[in-house]
Design a protein around this motif. Sequence first.
Motif, mmCIF file in Angstrom:
data_model
loop_
_atom_site.group_PDB
_atom_site.id
_atom_site.type_symbol
_atom_site.label_atom_id
_atom_site.label_comp_id
_atom_site.label_asym_id
_atom_site.label_seq_id
_atom_site.Cartn_x
_atom_site.Cartn_y
_atom_site.Cartn_z
ATOM 1 N N ARG A 1 0.894 -1.168 -0.133
ATOM 2 C CA ARG A 1 -0.153 0.037 0.138
ATOM 3 C C ARG A 1 0.979 1.229 0.010
ATOM 4 O O ARG A 1 0.504 2.408 -0.358
ATOM 5 N N ASN B 1 1.718 2.805 -3.654
ATOM 6 C CA ASN B 1 0.808 4.381 -4.251
ATOM 7 C C ASN B 1 0.394 4.894 -3.254
ATOM 8 O O ASN B 1 -0.638 5.715 -3.432
ATOM 9 N N MET C 1 -1.506 4.472 -0.624
ATOM 10 C CA MET C 1 -2.783 4.257 -0.154
ATOM 11 C C MET C 1 -2.968 4.209 1.248
ATOM 12 O O MET C 1 -3.898 4.405 1.813
ATOM 13 N N THR D 1 -4.376 7.026 3.638
ATOM 14 C CA THR D 1 -5.841 7.039 4.199
ATOM 15 C C THR D 1 -5.693 6.446 5.645
ATOM 16 O O THR D 1 -6.946 6.598 6.368
ATOM 17 N N GLU E 1 -4.711 6.468 9.488
ATOM 18 C CA GLU E 1 -4.260 7.607 10.254
ATOM 19 C C GLU E 1 -3.192 6.976 11.186
ATOM 20 O O GLU E 1 -3.188 5.840 11.555
ATOM 21 N N VAL F 1 -2.659 12.345 -6.676
ATOM 22 C CA VAL F 1 -3.843 11.867 -7.589
ATOM 23 C C VAL F 1 -3.095 11.061 -9.006
ATOM 24 O O VAL F 1 -3.486 10.094 -9.583
ATOM 25 N N ARG G 1 -1.519 7.869 -8.117
ATOM 26 C CA ARG G 1 -2.398 6.812 -8.119
ATOM 27 C C ARG G 1 -3.006 6.442 -9.329
ATOM 28 O O ARG G 1 -3.251 5.258 -9.570
ATOM 29 N N ALA G 2 -2.802 7.452 -10.551
ATOM 30 C CA ALA G 2 -3.373 7.314 -11.847
ATOM 31 C C ALA G 2 -2.169 6.146 -12.716
ATOM 32 O O ALA G 2 -2.478 5.444 -13.381
ATOM 33 N N MET H 1 -4.506 -0.202 -8.299
ATOM 34 C CA MET H 1 -4.548 -1.121 -7.336
ATOM 35 C C MET H 1 -5.849 -2.120 -7.280
ATOM 36 O O MET H 1 -6.855 -1.597 -7.635
ATOM 37 N N PHE I 1 -7.655 -4.583 -4.864
ATOM 38 C CA PHE I 1 -7.725 -5.149 -3.268
ATOM 39 C C PHE I 1 -8.039 -6.573 -3.338
ATOM 40 O O PHE I 1 -8.694 -7.287 -4.034
ATOM 41 N N ASN J 1 -14.257 -5.001 -4.941
ATOM 42 C CA ASN J 1 -14.936 -3.623 -4.375
ATOM 43 C C ASN J 1 -15.358 -2.940 -5.672
ATOM 44 O O ASN J 1 -15.121 -1.907 -5.636
ATOM 45 N N GLY K 1 -12.515 5.771 -14.221
ATOM 46 C CA GLY K 1 -11.156 6.228 -13.934
ATOM 47 C C GLY K 1 -10.995 7.180 -15.288
ATOM 48 O O GLY K 1 -10.496 8.311 -14.885
ATOM 49 N N ALA L 1 -8.941 -0.755 -13.126
ATOM 50 C CA ALA L 1 -7.551 -0.327 -12.741
ATOM 51 C C ALA L 1 -6.896 -0.119 -14.121
ATOM 52 O O ALA L 1 -6.127 0.972 -14.183
ATOM 53 N N SER M 1 -13.921 0.107 1.546
ATOM 54 C CA SER M 1 -13.186 -0.486 0.367
ATOM 55 C C SER M 1 -13.652 0.375 -0.853
ATOM 56 O O SER M 1 -12.994 0.537 -1.740
ATOM 57 N N MET M 2 -14.965 1.076 -0.731
ATOM 58 C CA MET M 2 -15.668 1.900 -1.908
ATOM 59 C C MET M 2 -14.609 2.938 -1.838
ATOM 60 O O MET M 2 -14.412 3.392 -3.147
ATOM 61 N N LEU N 1 -10.166 5.901 -4.412
ATOM 62 C CA LEU N 1 -8.948 6.765 -4.332
ATOM 63 C C LEU N 1 -7.787 6.368 -4.986
ATOM 64 O O LEU N 1 -7.055 6.765 -5.884
ATOM 65 N N ALA N 2 -7.838 4.661 -5.274
ATOM 66 C CA ALA N 2 -6.617 3.928 -5.761
ATOM 67 C C ALA N 2 -6.605 4.063 -7.354
ATOM 68 O O ALA N 2 -5.628 4.056 -7.980
ATOM 69 N N MET N 3 -7.900 4.672 -7.857
ATOM 70 C CA MET N 3 -7.995 5.056 -9.478
ATOM 71 C C MET N 3 -7.265 6.532 -9.624
ATOM 72 O O MET N 3 -7.335 6.997 -10.812
ATOM 73 N N GLY N 4 -6.949 7.020 -8.497
ATOM 74 C CA GLY N 4 -6.381 8.613 -8.733
ATOM 75 C C GLY N 4 -7.757 9.572 -8.412
ATOM 76 O O GLY N 4 -7.497 10.603 -9.104
ATOM 77 N N ALA N 5 -8.851 9.207 -7.958
ATOM 78 C CA ALA N 5 -9.689 10.038 -7.812
ATOM 79 C C ALA N 5 -9.351 11.073 -6.429
ATOM 80 O O ALA N 5 -8.810 10.501 -5.714
#
Lengths: 271, 459
Positions: A67, A70, A72, A75, A77, A100, A103-104, A108, A110, A114, A127, A181, B340-341, B346-350
């Motif tokens: 994680r 990229n 991740m 998020t 804390e 941003v 991550r593009a 990723m 999971f 999801n 995307g 992705a 997870s949503m 976020l993982a797509m770069g949003a």
Amino acid sequence: MANDNERPIPGASVGEQFQDNARMSMRNVNIFYGEKQAIFDVSLDIGQNQVMAMIGPSGCGKSTFLRSLNRMNDTIEGCRVEGQIAMDGQNLYDEKLDVVELRARVGMVFQKPNPFPKSIYDNVAYGPKIHGLAESRVDLDEMVESSLRKASLWNEVKDRLHQPGTGLSGGQQQRLCIARAIAVNPEVILMDEPCSALDPIATAKIEELIEELSENFTIAIVTHSMQQAARVSHRTAYFHLGRLIEVNPTEQVFTMPEHELTEGYITGRFG
Amino acid sequence: MQASNLLFIIIALAVFGYFSGYGRSLRVAKPLGSISKLHSLPSYYAMQTAIWVALPALLLMAVWLLAADSITHAYIMRGFEQVTATSDYNLTLNRIINVASGALPGAGQSAEIVAAAEQLQQIGATQQWALTVLVLTLCSAGGLWSWQRIKADFRARAAVEGMLQKFLLMSASLAILTTLGIVLSVLFESIRFFSTVPITEFVFGTSWSPQTAIRVDQIGSSGSFGAVPLFTGTLLISAIAMVVAVPVGLMSAIYLAEYASPKFRRSAKPLLEILAGVPTVVYGFFAALTVAPLIRDLGSSFGLDVAAESALAAGSVMGIMIIPFISSLADDVITAVPQSMRDGSLAMGATQSETIRNVVIPAALPGIVGGILLAASRAIGETMIVVMAAGMAANLTANPLDAVTTVTVQIVTLLTGDQEFDSAKTLAAFALGLMLFIVTLGLNFLALRIVKKYREQYD
């Protein structure tokens, strides 16, 4: 850590940590959750178009490490990363870096599929839409189709693109997430135990897919299944209690592991 | 014995029954070696005994208290066959009851009434004794019967579970029956109203002036019952309130759920919810004394003519009142959207706001709409703020700066003070209530349909 005293863990990792064609390179990475340290001094390269498998017992920090590639874990804390993680020579934890954009470039997938509670089409188009990749509706349609094709899902869903993605089976959902992705054309794809929630047939499909994807993408995959690591990856990294123990070409790791801990894990003595 | 004392005795006996049932089950278990040899845990046997002590007695008491009075009254009134009109009948009965209870002096009443009152007293005393004896007999009979049933193979667990289920069913049906009762009572009074005022005039009439004269020959004896101005007033004020509350509530919910630190959220959320706890009267004078003059002054500085009591003042204060309904509920459902949503997006770069807009809000939509609906029904049903800040004038207008009135305010004015209960004026209140009920029901139904259509379901 308390376990340090029970079993000797070397400070340095063994094997071929570094690559000439490195896409991502990590140097002396330490990761903390508040006071607790989860990753100790990991240095590793992931080469261009390589599939890098990360294996190790539960809680060894491999997902945390993944994680961080990229960001991740932003998020989460209290999560803090030290050392250098760079992609094409640019430090990911540089203040000027746009998360941003990163991550593009580093997508990723999971552990649990999801898909968004939207239609299959909108899931994949999500995307490209937010990054403004499509000029027109036709463009977008093409992108959706090609992503779904690359994720070998197109034939199964082409007649119901506008039905909810959550209505698909677990394996299809995971392939939808992969399609989602790759729709933004990332350079690296991170996969965090992508098959752990799937049945063997769906797993086989995903593994096949990973092999195809490795022609175009660099892939880092965390897995609990050693057979999976052996089947899909070019190089394998073995993590133990937050430390990188060994990294070598996959064949070597599973036939002649250099480190006794690696050997212990792959022969099933612990894990 | 008084019914309330009797209730305490039943409860005490049930507690006693519980412990004796517990004791007996332990004694039954002792020769068998362990309580695991019993079919059920001792507490189930105990509970079973307690239920059998209390339940039959309570049921008897309920039926008795509901039925006894009307039976005795019918019995007492035998002697007054010549009284036929309903109001006279009730008058005589009340007189008898009052004499019997001593609220009215017996002297000066007719001999028949005094005699009936004495009879009533006697019957009352006998009844209480009979009830006491019956209840105590039932308690002990029920208790003893279930007590002697305690054996190792008696399935007390199943029995208790079964009774519990019936009890829960009863609770559920009570709520439904109450609703049904309310609707029916309103419906019947409304039907009486519509026999004097045609339903078309009520639903489509644009003039509301419910002053009926006492004598037929007076001017304006008929009044006019067009409900349209009331409903437009209600909708206008509610709409203003929603315009204030929905954006503010929703955005504060998004901030609390997605951006605020947990520490801030923990203290800010209860503070926001205090808004819902302020009595509406307090909002009312805030609206009437602070907001309404403010709006009037502001309006006059722009050269607008604003009424002293305006829909805008009432609506905006009402909007502030219902903010917590929206923000608190929306915050809960937004927090419930799985992480997870968000990770996926976020993982797509949003960015975070893209994620909220495109993924989190759509997924939380049903709950958000639920909160908005709840707030809307509060707004439609709100009375006090409108009475104080929007006036009583039934103007048919869409101008938020005019004084308007609402359905609920009119219901209150129609039913307060001394009223004949069968005049068109009072019955109109029931018709308004019924209309309001139908309108809110329709709104709810519509909103649920919309939510069903657009909801994005996550699992």
